[in-house]
Enzyme design. Structure first.
Site, PDB file in Angstrom:
ATOM      1  N   HIS A 135       0.838  -1.201   0.000  1.00 28.00           N
ATOM      2  CA  HIS A 135       0.000   0.000   0.000  1.00 28.00           C
ATOM      3  C   HIS A 135       0.876   1.255   0.000  1.00 28.00           C
ATOM      4  CE1 HIS A 135      -3.638  -2.366   0.906  1.00 28.00           C
ATOM      5  NE2 HIS A 135      -2.924  -3.002   1.816  1.00 28.00           N
ATOM      6  N   ASP A 138      -1.559   8.700  -1.541  1.00 25.38           N
ATOM      7  CA  ASP A 138      -1.487   9.841  -2.455  1.00 25.38           C
ATOM      8  C   ASP A 138      -2.381  10.931  -1.885  1.00 25.38           C
ATOM      9  OD1 ASP A 138      -1.939  11.725  -4.468  1.00 25.38           O
ATOM     10  OD2 ASP A 138      -2.732  10.296  -5.917  1.00 25.38           O
ATOM     11  N   HIS A 140      -4.003  14.437  -2.461  1.00 24.64           N
ATOM     12  CA  HIS A 140      -4.294  15.441  -3.473  1.00 24.64           C
ATOM     13  C   HIS A 140      -3.924  16.843  -2.998  1.00 24.64           C
ATOM     14  CE1 HIS A 140      -7.443  12.924  -5.928  1.00 24.64           C
ATOM     15  NE2 HIS A 140      -6.335  12.238  -5.652  1.00 24.64           N
ATOM     16  N   HIS A 175      -5.829   8.879  -1.007  1.00 24.59           N
ATOM     17  CA  HIS A 175      -6.188   7.496  -1.302  1.00 24.59           C
ATOM     18  C   HIS A 175      -4.941   6.661  -1.529  1.00 24.59           C
ATOM     19  CE1 HIS A 175      -5.390   7.860  -5.690  1.00 24.59           C
ATOM     20  NE2 HIS A 175      -5.896   9.090  -5.576  1.00 24.59           N
ATOM     21  N   CYS A 176      -5.101   5.368  -1.488  1.00 22.74           N
ATOM     22  CA  CYS A 176      -4.034   4.442  -1.810  1.00 22.74           C
ATOM     23  C   CYS A 176      -3.864   4.404  -3.331  1.00 22.74           C
ATOM     24  CB  CYS A 176      -4.354   3.057  -1.266  1.00 22.74           C
ATOM     25  SG  CYS A 176      -2.981   1.882  -1.356  1.00 22.74           S
ATOM     26  N   HIS A 185      -7.750  -0.739  -5.074  1.00 22.47           N
ATOM     27  CA  HIS A 185      -7.585  -0.288  -3.692  1.00 22.47           C
ATOM     28  C   HIS A 185      -8.570   0.836  -3.360  1.00 22.47           C
ATOM     29  CE1 HIS A 185      -3.574  -2.193  -2.454  1.00 22.47           C
ATOM     30  NE2 HIS A 185      -3.922  -2.752  -3.605  1.00 22.47           N
ATOM     31  N   MET A 190     -10.163   2.342   0.318  1.00 19.77           N
ATOM     32  CA  MET A 190      -8.934   2.937   0.839  1.00 19.77           C
ATOM     33  C   MET A 190      -8.795   4.385   0.396  1.00 19.77           C
ATOM     34  SD  MET A 190      -5.368   0.923   1.056  1.00 19.77           S
ATOM     35  CE  MET A 190      -4.259   1.244   2.422  1.00 19.77           C
ATOM     36  N   HIS A 295     -27.232  16.543  -1.629  1.00 21.87           N
ATOM     37  CA  HIS A 295     -28.452  17.333  -1.460  1.00 21.87           C
ATOM     38  C   HIS A 295     -28.975  17.094  -0.048  1.00 21.87           C
ATOM     39  CE1 HIS A 295     -32.367  19.161  -2.456  1.00 21.87           C
ATOM     40  NE2 HIS A 295     -32.906  18.147  -1.794  1.00 21.87           N
ATOM     41  N   GLU A 319     -29.274  24.206  -3.788  1.00 23.66           N
ATOM     42  CA  GLU A 319     -30.161  23.075  -3.509  1.00 23.66           C
ATOM     43  C   GLU A 319     -29.422  21.745  -3.636  1.00 23.66           C
ATOM     44  OE1 GLU A 319     -33.231  22.325  -6.438  1.00 23.66           O
ATOM     45  OE2 GLU A 319     -32.261  23.724  -7.830  1.00 23.66           O
ATOM     46  N   THR A 320     -28.596  21.644  -4.658  1.00 21.13           N
ATOM     47  CA  THR A 320     -27.774  20.458  -4.912  1.00 21.13           C
ATOM     48  C   THR A 320     -26.451  20.953  -5.468  1.00 21.13           C
ATOM     49  OG1 THR A 320     -29.730  19.119  -5.435  1.00 21.13           O
ATOM     50  CG2 THR A 320     -27.615  18.277  -6.187  1.00 21.13           C
ATOM     51  N   HIS A 346     -28.136  12.991  -4.914  1.00 22.02           N
ATOM     52  CA  HIS A 346     -29.399  13.213  -5.602  1.00 22.02           C
ATOM     53  C   HIS A 346     -29.446  12.607  -7.002  1.00 22.02           C
ATOM     54  CE1 HIS A 346     -33.349  14.967  -6.312  1.00 22.02           C
ATOM     55  NE2 HIS A 346     -33.355  15.400  -5.065  1.00 22.02           N
TER      56      HIS A 346
END
Length: 380
Positions: A135, A138, A140, A175-176, A185, A190, A295, A319-320, A346
């Site tokens: 494993h 990463d 971001h 994330h992996c 993964h 993960m 939503h 709203e969304t 939604h």
């Protein structure tokens, strides 16, 4: 018919052909990190960083978030986190559907980490010898070395320590991303998120403070569980045994489950998130793989950073909102009425048929001015 091949510990650790392509990147990144021809930080030396104050944070299981200040106190610091990788069987629904999950700290999603812009994140990543797979992680939010992935590749029984400077304010996925097996993964659970707050806290478009009373972290996860010839979800002895069939389902791009925080119902009923009328609540929402459309039924996004970046002015009265796959977003809402609020993806098929739904249970006094029943349902 499912393509038949065996995934062993040896072949998994080898990382198939992609590992060869990645090796030069890993080697170059390590050389540079160890003092090669390129400095990793032109603004601060290792000696400068060593003088900074340090804070060790105990992470908590989502949807909850560890204690933190909304505005930075003092200058930058080194914030220490530890993530222990846990490969474990998880139950996705009341029918007992199983998945061999890969997790950070035993939860899907992994814990939300909170720092301030300009702080240093120092992560200890542990892969216990009880695991069977290789494993890494990463971020971001990070700059360089595949988000840390090239510097953190750990086999079972190993640990590593990564430090990076949080230079961008916002919420970001981590994330992996091991060589050759990234989607497996990530879709096995993960992933998680980190929130980098501006040093002076959140602001509206006019620069006014936005202070929250509560914060919750919702991680949306798509799972791909194979079925047998009768349409029943299959069970396997190990993740390796499930790999070939799972990969076939993944390639269909059709999830069997889309859930919040690891399972259907993980955030509903007695597990609902809690608030009171008047509470200002920040909802952090991540989806490491697929697009989503959060939503709040009965409420709104008073302020929304749909792409999660806090130096952009927030949208208002949404709203969304749309969060693209591989990203995290944040929404800020003040609750005005008591009751049960459904918080959903939604795409309502994904919410009601596949599981992407949560609840807020809000207590307080009802306000008839905002809503009232003029005529109860009746025959006349």
């Amino acid at each position: 018919m499912t393509e038949q091949f065996q995934v062993t510990r040896r072949t998994i650790l080898a990382g198939v052909a992609f590992a060869g392509a990645l090796a030069p990147i890993i080697n170059t990144s390590e050389a540079r990190a160890e003092g090669g021809g390129i400095k990793t930080n032109v603004a601060a030396t290792a000696a400068d960083i060593a003088k900074l104050p340090r804070e060790k944070v105990e992470l908590v299981k989502p949807p909850f978030v560890h204690a933190h200040t909304q505005k930075a106190e003092g200058g930058p610091k080194v914030v220490e986190f530890t993530l222990t990788i846990k490969e474990q069987k998880m139950i996705l629904d009341d029918a007992g559907t199983e998945v061999h999950a890969m997790t950070f700290n035993g939860s899907v999603p992994g814990p939300l980490m909170v720092v301030h812009e300009g702080d240093y994140v120092e992560l200890t990543l542990i892969n216990p010898d009880t695991n069977t797979l290789q494993h890494n992680i990463d971020f971001h939010a990070a700059t360089g070395a595949l988000g840390g992935g090239a510097l953190t590749l750990v086999n079972p029984g190993e640990k590593t320590v990564l430090r990076f400077k949080a230079t961008k304010a916002g919420v970001f996925v981590y994330h992996c991303a091991p060589p050759g097996m990234v989607p497996w993964h990530v879709t096995s659970g993960m992933n998680g998120a980190i929130m980098v707050l501006p040093r002076d806290g959140l602001k509206d478009a006019k620069g006014n403070d936005l202070t929250y009373d509560k914060i919750y972290y919702v991680g949306e996860q798509d799972f791909y569980v194979p079925k047998d010839e009768d349409g029943n979800f299959k069970k396997y002895e190990s993740a390796g045994d499930a790999y070939a069939d799972t990969l076939e389902v993944m390639r269909s791009l059709t999830p069997s489950h889309i859930v919040f925080n690891g399972a259907i119902g993980a955030l509903t009923g007695q597990n609902a998130m809690k608030a009171e009328v008047g509470d200002r609540v920040l909802i952090v929402h991540s989806q490491a793989n697929r697009d989503t459309r959060p939503h709040l039924i009965g409420g709104h996004g008073d302020y929304v950073w749909a792409n999660g970046k806090f130096h952009n002015a927030p949208d208002t009265d949404q709203e969304t909102w749309f969060i693209p796959g591989g990203a995290a977003g944040a929404a800020y809402y003040t609750f005005h009425q008591p009751g049960i609020y459904a918080y959903v993806n939604h795409n309502l098929i994904e919410a009601f048929e596949l599981g992407a739904a949560a609840h807020f249970t809000v207590t307080g006094e009802w306000n008839d001015d905002l809503m009232t029943s003029v005529l109860a349902p009746s025959a006349s």
